[in-house]
Motif scaffolding. Structure first.
Motif, PDB file in Angstrom:
ATOM      1  N   GLU A   1       0.639  -1.297  -0.368  1.00 13.74           N
ATOM      2  CA  GLU A   1      -0.135  -0.330   0.059  1.00 13.74           C
ATOM      3  C   GLU A   1       1.404   1.332  -0.147  1.00 13.74           C
ATOM      4  O   GLU A   1       0.989   2.727  -0.462  1.00 13.74           O
ATOM      5  N   LEU A   2       2.202   1.551   0.682  1.00 18.39           N
ATOM      6  CA  LEU A   2       2.810   2.679   0.785  1.00 18.39           C
ATOM      7  C   LEU A   2       3.459   2.873  -0.849  1.00 18.39           C
ATOM      8  O   LEU A   2       3.592   3.353  -1.168  1.00 18.39           O
ATOM      9  N   LEU A   3       3.961   1.485  -0.906  1.00 22.02           N
ATOM     10  CA  LEU A   3       4.629   2.105  -2.533  1.00 22.02           C
ATOM     11  C   LEU A   3       2.911   2.104  -3.775  1.00 22.02           C
ATOM     12  O   LEU A   3       3.896   2.820  -4.458  1.00 22.02           O
ATOM     13  N   ARG A   4       2.391   1.845  -3.503  1.00 16.55           N
ATOM     14  CA  ARG A   4       1.263   1.561  -4.348  1.00 16.55           C
ATOM     15  C   ARG A   4       0.509   3.719  -4.193  1.00 16.55           C
ATOM     16  O   ARG A   4       0.864   4.510  -5.267  1.00 16.55           O
ATOM     17  N   LEU A   5       0.686   4.199  -2.789  1.00 16.85           N
ATOM     18  CA  LEU A   5       0.395   5.375  -2.892  1.00 16.85           C
ATOM     19  C   LEU A   5       1.326   6.515  -2.852  1.00 16.85           C
ATOM     20  O   LEU A   5       1.201   7.716  -3.431  1.00 16.85           O
ATOM     21  N   SER A   6       2.602   6.379  -2.452  1.00 16.70           N
ATOM     22  CA  SER A   6       4.187   6.926  -3.370  1.00 16.70           C
ATOM     23  C   SER A   6       3.644   7.995  -4.533  1.00 16.70           C
ATOM     24  O   SER A   6       3.913   8.647  -4.607  1.00 16.70           O
ATOM     25  N   GLU A   7       3.334   6.917  -5.857  1.00 20.62           N
ATOM     26  CA  GLU A   7       3.013   7.315  -7.036  1.00 20.62           C
ATOM     27  C   GLU A   7       1.487   8.761  -6.940  1.00 20.62           C
ATOM     28  O   GLU A   7       1.750   8.794  -8.019  1.00 20.62           O
ATOM     29  N   PHE A   8       1.018   8.294  -5.575  1.00 25.01           N
ATOM     30  CA  PHE A   8      -0.030   9.364  -6.216  1.00 25.01           C
ATOM     31  C   PHE A   8      -0.174  10.651  -5.232  1.00 25.01           C
ATOM     32  O   PHE A   8      -0.931  11.060  -4.469  1.00 25.01           O
ATOM     33  N   ILE A   9       1.373  10.838  -4.724  1.00 21.61           N
ATOM     34  CA  ILE A   9       1.607  12.449  -3.996  1.00 21.61           C
ATOM     35  C   ILE A   9       0.735  12.782  -4.772  1.00 21.61           C
ATOM     36  O   ILE A   9       1.470  13.738  -5.495  1.00 21.61           O
ATOM     37  N   PRO A  10      -0.192  13.996  -4.025  1.00 24.83           N
ATOM     38  CA  PRO A  10      -0.209  15.085  -5.166  1.00 24.83           C
ATOM     39  C   PRO A  10       1.130  16.445  -4.569  1.00 24.83           C
ATOM     40  O   PRO A  10       1.494  16.394  -3.516  1.00 24.83           O
ATOM     41  N   ALA A  11       0.979  17.083  -5.773  1.00 25.04           N
ATOM     42  CA  ALA A  11       2.100  17.524  -6.123  1.00 25.04           C
ATOM     43  C   ALA A  11       2.112  18.901  -5.589  1.00 25.04           C
ATOM     44  O   ALA A  11       3.187  18.942  -5.193  1.00 25.04           O
ATOM     45  N   VAL A  12       1.178  18.835  -5.111  1.00 29.57           N
ATOM     46  CA  VAL A  12       1.278  20.231  -3.762  1.00 29.57           C
ATOM     47  C   VAL A  12       2.234  20.775  -2.808  1.00 29.57           C
ATOM     48  O   VAL A  12       2.256  20.894  -2.704  1.00 29.57           O
ATOM     49  N   PHE A  13       1.629  19.257  -2.206  1.00 28.52           N
ATOM     50  CA  PHE A  13       2.719  19.024  -1.476  1.00 28.52           C
ATOM     51  C   PHE A  13       3.660  18.974  -1.095  1.00 28.52           C
ATOM     52  O   PHE A  13       4.696  19.231   0.150  1.00 28.52           O
ATOM     53  N   ARG A  14       4.397  19.134  -1.889  1.00 34.55           N
ATOM     54  CA  ARG A  14       6.285  18.588  -1.991  1.00 34.55           C
ATOM     55  C   ARG A  14       6.055  20.537  -2.008  1.00 34.55           C
ATOM     56  O   ARG A  14       7.582  20.781  -1.657  1.00 34.55           O
ATOM     57  N   LEU A  15       4.916  21.755  -2.392  1.00 37.40           N
ATOM     58  CA  LEU A  15       5.313  23.040  -2.656  1.00 37.40           C
ATOM     59  C   LEU A  15       6.944  23.100  -3.369  1.00 37.40           C
ATOM     60  O   LEU A  15       7.649  24.049  -3.058  1.00 37.40           O
ATOM     61  N   LYS A  16       7.154  22.788  -5.050  1.00 41.30           N
ATOM     62  CA  LYS A  16       8.145  22.737  -5.862  1.00 41.30           C
ATOM     63  C   LYS A  16       8.070  24.459  -5.976  1.00 41.30           C
ATOM     64  O   LYS A  16       8.676  24.358  -5.989  1.00 41.30           O
ATOM     65  N   ASP A  17       7.225  24.192  -7.229  1.00 36.91           N
ATOM     66  CA  ASP A  17       7.353  25.942  -7.469  1.00 36.91           C
ATOM     67  C   ASP A  17       6.768  26.655  -6.710  1.00 36.91           C
ATOM     68  O   ASP A  17       5.761  26.447  -5.878  1.00 36.91           O
ATOM     69  N   ARG A  18       7.211  27.673  -7.709  1.00 43.67           N
ATOM     70  CA  ARG A  18       6.713  29.352  -7.157  1.00 43.67           C
ATOM     71  C   ARG A  18       5.137  29.537  -6.634  1.00 43.67           C
ATOM     72  O   ARG A  18       5.006  29.649  -5.948  1.00 43.67           O
ATOM     73  N   ALA A  19       4.925  28.989  -7.584  1.00 44.52           N
ATOM     74  CA  ALA A  19       3.390  29.784  -8.017  1.00 44.52           C
ATOM     75  C   ALA A  19       2.147  28.416  -6.891  1.00 44.52           C
ATOM     76  O   ALA A  19       1.011  29.543  -6.485  1.00 44.52           O
ATOM     77  N   ASP A  20       2.703  27.525  -6.448  1.00 49.39           N
ATOM     78  CA  ASP A  20       2.339  26.409  -5.277  1.00 49.39           C
ATOM     79  C   ASP A  20       2.826  26.974  -3.924  1.00 49.39           C
ATOM     80  O   ASP A  20       1.858  27.263  -3.371  1.00 49.39           O
ATOM     81  N   GLN A  21       3.603  27.757  -3.998  1.00 48.32           N
ATOM     82  CA  GLN A  21       4.202  28.327  -2.686  1.00 48.32           C
ATOM     83  C   GLN A  21       3.564  29.683  -2.494  1.00 48.32           C
ATOM     84  O   GLN A  21       2.870  30.171  -1.002  1.00 48.32           O
ATOM     85  N   GLN A  22       3.549  29.723  -3.861  1.00 44.15           N
ATOM     86  CA  GLN A  22       2.379  31.787  -3.100  1.00 44.15           C
ATOM     87  C   GLN A  22       0.607  31.022  -3.154  1.00 44.15           C
ATOM     88  O   GLN A  22       0.365  32.102  -1.845  1.00 44.15           O
ATOM     89  N   LYS A  23       0.260  30.242  -3.945  1.00 39.94           N
ATOM     90  CA  LYS A  23      -0.428  30.116  -3.525  1.00 39.94           C
ATOM     91  C   LYS A  23      -1.462  29.627  -2.658  1.00 39.94           C
ATOM     92  O   LYS A  23      -1.999  29.830  -1.696  1.00 39.94           O
ATOM     93  N   TYR A  24      -0.794  28.052  -1.539  1.00 35.21           N
ATOM     94  CA  TYR A  24      -0.829  27.690  -0.764  1.00 35.21           C
ATOM     95  C   TYR A  24       0.170  27.687   0.781  1.00 35.21           C
ATOM     96  O   TYR A  24      -0.457  26.817   1.324  1.00 35.21           O
ATOM     97  N   GLY A  25       1.113  29.008   0.882  1.00 40.47           N
ATOM     98  CA  GLY A  25       2.005  28.539   1.460  1.00 40.47           C
ATOM     99  C   GLY A  25       1.461  28.796   3.320  1.00 40.47           C
ATOM    100  O   GLY A  25       2.135  27.847   4.019  1.00 40.47           O
ATOM    101  N   GLU A  26       0.311  29.609   2.441  1.00 40.90           N
ATOM    102  CA  GLU A  26      -0.036  30.372   3.640  1.00 40.90           C
ATOM    103  C   GLU A  26      -1.134  29.022   4.584  1.00 40.90           C
ATOM    104  O   GLU A  26      -2.136  29.132   5.361  1.00 40.90           O
ATOM    105  N   ILE A  27      -1.826  27.955   3.825  1.00 43.06           N
ATOM    106  CA  ILE A  27      -2.731  26.706   4.375  1.00 43.06           C
ATOM    107  C   ILE A  27      -1.600  25.425   4.178  1.00 43.06           C
ATOM    108  O   ILE A  27      -3.250  24.439   4.999  1.00 43.06           O
TER     109      ILE A  27
END
Length: 1079
Positions: free
Chosen positions: A29-55
């Motif tokens: 299950e952990l291996l299966r889920l690791s392929e479905f991590i929503p990208a937004v939780f990584r806060l990698k790109d600037r757009a995501d940081q600006q939009k979701y950084g405060e929540i």
């Protein structure tokens, strides 16, 4: 009592078996889920940081919870974003939380089991007695090992920051914080970030992973007893399958992996117990230092044991360059020798039953040597096991590559041949021969000989098969095999029949599934299906990935065929002069097409030779594989053509829209024609696949584009159009639109902007307001129909619906702001309403009253006009789309049109009858009939966009009178033209009549019909009062504003398809009849 530890009535055995079975399921299950991590939780790109950084918070949130929440509450837009984020992600976050929770529950259960064992809960059983039992010993070692693997997998696949953000999100969004029995704190303590990163070149945190392993204490006596057993015993009795001493480390490889993981639970051994570490290295790692710990996760001990003094010292002998050289040279020699042997065995007719039965030991020895050599070479030359930044590791690896004369192609060939060899051996030993022999044996001599042979077969069959299974284990290569993908694909491209050989390799890989499934199966766990499906699915995806080269190569040939067919080969006319025959023969290009077609059919043949194969629990049908592969390649290429073909430069004059659509139309037509051409050679239903996939691409892109307008977005894994096997590629947006359909829609809106163009209804054409040149016409929609088909037009229509909804919602919030919150505007409206009541009367001194109302509200109309015209413009586009869809539907499928129209009429008649007499039937709440037929009617263009309700509305004060003042304020900007109707007076102050009328009409349609009544009554009163004033002042011609108001009433009745008496109720019919004659 102790004899059968795994018996169903042995509670002690069943309890630990259940724990171990659960451990294997959790890792899957952990291996299966690791392929479905929503990208937004990584806060990698600037757009995501600006939009979701405060929540999105990590664990620092718990230190100042009130502070963070009060910050959120202070900003309503943040709260709104937070709520939207919750709706979109709660489902996947909960799934991750449950997986994390199950890891914690696992170790709690294991600790409880150990306490029960020590507390005498299980009669006559203690830790010591269980460890004396063979099954008990295996299960206790596995239980601790799997917990270690879980922790390593989590840290490797789901970064610490991401875990923390997910756990905090789950805590904030779910009811977990309120329930007293929730063990949220313990889970957070166990899974907080460790500082480890799986990125290449990342530094390893101090005391890692031992400090991570000690977050939940485990019984120390248990750990040391398990390590003792693993050090001394051969707990799986593997050595018997590998009698030769040089194969010993391979025989104990699984046990070595377990020991590697479990030593982190007692790091003092790694640090200071030199004698123990020397013993471990001498037994398990004298000739190998790269190990696979679970389903192909590899570890290089030279790197992993670097921080531990005793372990590092013990390993020095193994890593001594002379030893490295010796091992590499030995395996080079062995692999060359056995490869020659295997190739000899594989010659046609060599492995007959007699020969196999007489030479079992020799064949098995060869098989052992092959597998041991493959294992050592694959692990020790793997890129994943060598950090390129570590000089020592690089040196060792280079030494191996040199001394083993490493060539990945030769190693891969050895793997192929070995898999083929094993496969044939297994087949020979099956009993297929017996039945056919029994029917033929007519003589006693035959029978006696046959019985003699049968006894020999039965004697060896069972143990040989077991030995072959142990020796042939390829689970270590579960991930490493990927490095051979390009070699596999290259060899298939050169020789498509290679697929049949690869089949044996895939089956050999499938045997890796036995490892995680064994205990789950023994425990009769319900997880068996989902875990088998996960691993089988991964393997099938890999098979698809390798074989995708076939459709890719087919399409490369197809593109050449398309080019030849569209550019070089001329269509042969139905009649032609015989002297022109040679010109039309075009033998060269036609020969080229025939050659390419032959190449394509050879590829097809290659994949179809593979036979239906059971990979794990998934049946792989080569015909289906081929079709899916062809679909995947088609989707990839068509999606790219659509993405690239519909990118517009907004500054281009004139617009690039039509040329780009024509160009894309030609590309799509080329795909379509070549697909039609090839279908018979590949034995697939070309047209069906084409329609299904193109519609899926367009619908998916429409869905993604509409996500912009939705609070609860449809994620890829929820989309009915996205697929894992035949994925629709996503491209990075090039402007505000997410996809090509958004760009197309916005380009159409840009060039038909009512502030720049004038729409002439009778001609269905837009003209530039300043230059009076044609901008575009209804031909645009025929072009879209040709290029993107019905799905494209229908998708465009759906997107416009969403845009209209958004526009109307914006309009309502603007209405609140500029009218309901402005005292002076409200006073003006009150005064006006007083002056014109009752609405049936004629207003005295009307000119002054109306002009005063217009003057006092002048400042609010600019945004109002813009919003109304935008909605009107989109409604015109929707009407044009409906016309085009309806036309092509009548043309291409007249029976469908007729059926839909009749069904629609019948349904409406039934519903009307129900309202007359409620005892008559009516579709129930849960009946989807009306909803489904609406989709069909819209696709066939049998609907009127103007009658659609887009939003739900509440009562709005002053609504009719505001719209009335707005309309009469716009009339002076327009003038009547006999041939064109109402047109804009000055291009500098642009107003376009059709969008204005349709926008107002759509807006009124969203409210109760009472408002429309009042609005029309106000217009009627305005016309009557102004005409009355003109008559009394003896002004002969009709004022322009009255003409505009009369034309508005006429258009209103025409567009809504209402009877004329609706207008006559407010204006005497002689005025409606005669006003044009006066002009």
């Amino acid at each position: 009592m102790m004899l059968d530890f795994l018996a169903e009535n042995n509670l002690c055995g069943q309890a630990i078996l259940r724990i171990v079975s659960c451990g294997n399921a959790i890792i899957a299950e952990l291996l299966r889920l690791s392929e479905f991590i929503p990208a937004v939780f990584r806060l990698k790109d600037r757009a995501d940081q600006q939009k979701y950084g405060e929540i999105i918070f990590d664990f620092s949130y718990f230190k100042g919870q009130e502070l963070w929440e009060s910050k959120l509450e202070a900003k309503p837009e943040l709260q709104d974003l937070d709520e939207e984020f919750r709706e979109n992600n709660i489902e996947i976050v909960t799934r991750f939380y449950l997986a994390f929770q199950s890891v914690h529950k696992y170790i709690v259960d294991l600790n409880r089991y150990l306490d029960d064992l020590n507390g005498g809960i299980y009669i006559q059983q203690t830790l010591e007695t269980v460890l004396l039992n063979e099954d008990g010993k295996q299960l206790l070692c596995e239980a601790l090992y799997l917990y270690g693997v879980m922790l390593l997998v989590i840290d490797h696949k789901i970064e610490g920051e991401v875990r923390e953000r997910m756990l905090v999100s789950y805590y904030r969004y779910s009811a977990a914080r309120s329930s007293a029995d929730s063990n949220m704190d313990d889970i957070c303590k166990l899974l907080r970030g460790t500082g480890y990163s799986s990125q290449p070149g990342a530094k390893r945190p101090p005391n890692y992973p031992e400090s991570y392993f000690q977050r939940v204490p485990v019984n120390e006596a248990f750990i040391s007893m398990v390590i003792g057993r693993l050090r001394s015993d051969d707990i799986y009795n593997q050595v018997s399958a590998y009698p030769l001493p040089e194969h010993r480390s391979t025989a104990l490889a699984n046990q070595a992996a377990m020991l590697y993981v479990i030593l982190y639970f007692e790091p003092s051994i790694l640090h200071t117990h030199q004698a123990k570490m020397r013993e471990i290295v001498d037994k398990y790692f004298p000739d190998n230092w790269v190990i696979s710990i679970y389903m192909g996760i590899t570890v290089n001990l030279a790197d992993a044991w670097e921080p531990y003094k005793a372990a590092k010292t013990a390993l020095n002998n193994t890593l001594d360059l002379s030893n490295v050289r010796e091992q590499a040279s030995r395996y080079a020699t062995v692999s060359e020798r056995v490869h020659t042997q295997v190739q000899q065995f594989l010659k046609e007719g060599y492995l007959r039953e007699e020969m196999v039965l007489d030479n079992i030991p020799r064949l098995l020895n060869c098989l052992r040597d092959c597998n041991v050599a493959i294992r050592w070479l694959m692990l020790h030359t793997a890129d994943s096991a060598c950090d390129p930044n570590n000089k020592r590791l690089r040196q060792i690896k280079d030494q191996i590559l040199t001394d083993s004369r490493y060539n990945p192609r030769i190693l891969f060939q050895l793997l192929l041949d070995t898999a083929q060899f094993e496969f044939i051996l297994k087949e020979v030993q099956e009993f297929h021969q017996l039945e056919s022999n029994l029917q033929v044996c007519q003589f006693l001599a035959d029978t006696r000989k046959f019985l003699h042979q049968m006894i020999r077969t039965i004697n060896i069959k069972e143990e040989v098969l077991i030995t072959m299974q142990i020796v042939g284990d390829l689970s270590f290569a579960w991930q490493l095999i990927d490095s051979f993908t390009s070699i596999m694909q290259e060899s298939i491209r050169l020789n498509p029949s290679m697929v049949t050989k690869l089949r044996a390799t895939f089956l050999k890989l499938a045997s890796a599934l036995d490892l995680p499934l064994l205990r789950i199966n023994q425990a009769n766990s319900p997880d068996l299906l989902s875990v088998s499906q996960y691993y089988s699915g991964e393997l099938v995806s890999y098979v698809r990935k390798v074989l995708q080269i076939i459709p890719e190569s087919m399409f490369t040939s197809l593109l050449k065929i398309i080019k030849l067919q569209t550019h070089d080969i001329i269509e042969v006319p139905t009649r032609l002069d015989k002297d022109k025959l040679r010109d039309y023969a075009q033998l060269g290009p036609r020969y080229e097409v025939a050659k390419l077609t032959h190449a394509i059919s050879i590829f097809t043949e290659g994949i179809l030779m593979m036979k239906t194969t059971l990979v794990g629990i998934i049946k792989v049908d080569p015909k289906q594989l081929l079709e899916d592969g062809v679909r995947k390649e088609l989707v990839k290429r068509v999606a790219f053509a659509l993405h690239r073909g519909l990118i517009f430069n907004p500054r281009a004059k004139p617009s690039e829209l039509m040329p780009k659509l024509k160009e894309l139309g030609a590309t799509m037509d080329g795909f379509h024609r070549s697909f039609e051409y090839i279908q018979d050679y590949v034995s697939i239903y070309g047209l069906k696949i084409w329609q299904e996939e193109v519609s899926r691409i367009i619908n998916y892109n429409v869905e993604q584009e509409c996500n912009n307008f939705l609070r609860t977005k449809i994620q890829d894994w929820q989309s009915m159009y996205q697929s894992t096997h035949i994925p629709i590629p996503k491209f990075t947006p090039v402007d505000e639109s997410m996809t090509f359909i958004g760009r197309l829609c916005r380009e159409i809106l840009r060039i038909t902007d009512p502030k720049m163009t004038c729409y002439i209804d009778q001609l269905n054409t837009w003209y530039d307001m300043k230059t009076h040149q044609e901008v575009t016409s209804s031909r645009l929609f025929s072009e879209i129909q040709t290029t993107l088909g019905t799905f494209g037009l229908n998708g465009l229509d759906r997107l416009l619906c969403f845009m209209i909804v958004k526009e109307l919602q914006n309009f309502l919030s603007m209405f609140q702001k500029i009218i309901l919150r402005d005292r002076s505007v409200q006073d003006t409206l009150k005064t006006l309403m007083k002056a014109v009541s009752p609405l049936r009367s004629i207003v005295a001194n009307s000119n002054k009253i109306y002009l005063s109302a217009i003057a006092k509200t002048q400042k609010i109309w600019t945004p109002y006009l813009e919003a109304i015209m935008k909605v009107g413009q989109m409604q015109i586009l929707r009407q044009q789309i409906a016309n085009e869809l309806n036309y092509s539907c009548r043309f291409d499928s007249k029976h469908l049109t007729a059926a839909l129209e009749n069904l629609n009429k019948a349904l409406l008649a039934d519903i009307e009858a129900h309202y007359q007499d409620p005892s008559l039937p009516y579709p129930k709440e849960d009946n989807t009939l009306l909803y489904e037929i609406t989709a069909y009617l819209e696709a066939a263009g049998i609907h009127n966009p103007l009658n659609k309700i887009y939003i739900t509305t509440k009562r709005l004060p002053y609504f009719p009178v505001v719209n009335f003042v707005f309309l009469i304020a716009q009339l002076p900007k327009l003038q009547y033209n006999k041939s064109l109707g109402m047109v804009c007076r000055k291009p500098a102050d642009p107003v376009d009549w059709p969008p204005l009328v349709l926008g107002l009409l759509t807006l009124l349609k969203q409210f109760h019909s009472r408002y429309t009544e009042q609005f029309l009554a106000l217009i009627g009163q305005f016309i009557r009062s102004t005409v009355e004033q003109c008559t009394s002042q003896k002004i002969p011609e009709m004022p322009a504003d009255v003409v505009g108001a009369l034309l508005f009433l006429e258009d209103y009745v025409r567009y809504t398809r209402l009877p004329r008496r609706v207008a006559e109720a407010h204006v005497p019919n002689f005025i409606l009849d005669e006003f044009r004659t006066v002009l």
